[in-house]
Design a protein around this motif. Structure first.
Motif, PDB file in Angstrom:
ATOM      1  N   UNK A  24      30.405  46.114 -31.923  1.00  0.00           N
ATOM      2  CA  UNK A  24      29.713  45.429 -33.006  1.00  0.00           C
ATOM      3  C   UNK A  24      30.627  44.274 -33.410  1.00  0.00           C
ATOM      4  N   UNK A  25      30.088  43.066 -33.442  1.00  0.00           N
ATOM      5  CA  UNK A  25      30.899  41.897 -33.766  1.00  0.00           C
ATOM      6  C   UNK A  25      30.924  41.760 -35.288  1.00  0.00           C
ATOM      7  N   UNK A  36      23.327  39.842 -37.332  1.00  0.00           N
ATOM      8  CA  UNK A  36      23.958  41.013 -36.726  1.00  0.00           C
ATOM      9  C   UNK A  36      24.139  40.769 -35.232  1.00  0.00           C
ATOM     10  N   UNK A  37      25.381  40.735 -34.781  1.00  0.00           N
ATOM     11  CA  UNK A  37      25.700  40.478 -33.377  1.00  0.00           C
ATOM     12  C   UNK A  37      26.423  41.682 -32.770  1.00  0.00           C
ATOM     13  N   UNK A  38      26.097  41.950 -31.504  1.00  0.00           N
ATOM     14  CA  UNK A  38      26.804  43.011 -30.794  1.00  0.00           C
ATOM     15  C   UNK A  38      26.891  42.681 -29.311  1.00  0.00           C
ATOM     16  N   UNK A  51      20.780  40.066 -33.252  1.00  0.00           N
ATOM     17  CA  UNK A  51      19.622  40.787 -33.768  1.00  0.00           C
ATOM     18  C   UNK A  51      19.136  40.207 -35.088  1.00  0.00           C
ATOM     19  N   UNK A  52      19.534  38.994 -35.400  1.00  0.00           N
ATOM     20  CA  UNK A  52      19.012  38.321 -36.577  1.00  0.00           C
ATOM     21  C   UNK A  52      19.667  38.750 -37.876  1.00  0.00           C
ATOM     22  N   UNK A  53      19.161  38.148 -38.956  1.00  0.00           N
ATOM     23  CA  UNK A  53      19.754  38.372 -40.277  1.00  0.00           C
ATOM     24  C   UNK A  53      18.989  39.385 -41.114  1.00  0.00           C
ATOM     25  N   UNK A  54      17.785  39.767 -40.702  1.00  0.00           N
ATOM     26  CA  UNK A  54      16.931  40.602 -41.536  1.00  0.00           C
ATOM     27  C   UNK A  54      16.857  42.051 -41.078  1.00  0.00           C
ATOM     28  N   UNK A  64      25.688  51.211 -33.259  1.00  0.00           N
ATOM     29  CA  UNK A  64      27.147  51.350 -33.280  1.00  0.00           C
ATOM     30  C   UNK A  64      27.631  51.504 -31.841  1.00  0.00           C
ATOM     31  N   UNK A  65      28.908  51.286 -31.655  1.00  0.00           N
ATOM     32  CA  UNK A  65      29.491  51.389 -30.310  1.00  0.00           C
ATOM     33  C   UNK A  65      29.145  52.741 -29.699  1.00  0.00           C
TER      34      UNK A  65
END
Length: 129
Positions: A24-25, A36-38, A51-54, A64-65
């Protein structure tokens, strides 16, 4: 592809890939898409996913990892780096809509569907009289 082409999405460009979340970044790097970036590690490649902001907080907790995820979306180069901009995520058998088919962020997400505007009695009666 330039940043201005982010919204120029075509159904023919959509891809679906799956794998395990490697990371998870937590700290967005300069130039990365907001939200949300991963990092997704698949059988053939490693992909940076946005995965966007919403994203619903309950969904964020699931991502999660080590979690297995299927992502449907569009690959875009943003500031010289490739990202898979998610339109849908499948996590734990649940499909979560992140963006519309045109690439616009989904709002009011709760589980598998986006919220629809509530109709008022005036709307149902054909508007104000």
């Amino acid at each position: 592809m330039s940043d201005s082409s982010i919204q120029a999405w075509k159904a023919s460009e959509e891809i679906t890939t799956g794998g395990v979340i490697r990371e998870i970044v937590a700290n967005r790097s300069t130039g990365a898409p907001a939200g949300f970036n991963f990092v997704l590690s698949g059988s053939r490649q490693v992909v940076d996913v946005n995965a966007g902001m919403n994203l619903d907080p309950k969904v964020r907790e699931q991502l999660r990892a080590g979690e297995t995820v299927q992502v449907t979306g569009f690959m875009r180069s943003i500031n010289g780096k490739d990202y898979l901009l998610a339109r849908e995520l499948v996590v734990g058998g649940e499909t979560i809509t992140v963006r519309s088919r045109n690439g616009f962020p989904a709002r009011g997400m709760s589980g598998a569907a986006t919220a629809q505007p509530r109709q008022t009695q005036s709307d149902l009666n054909g508007g104000a009289r």
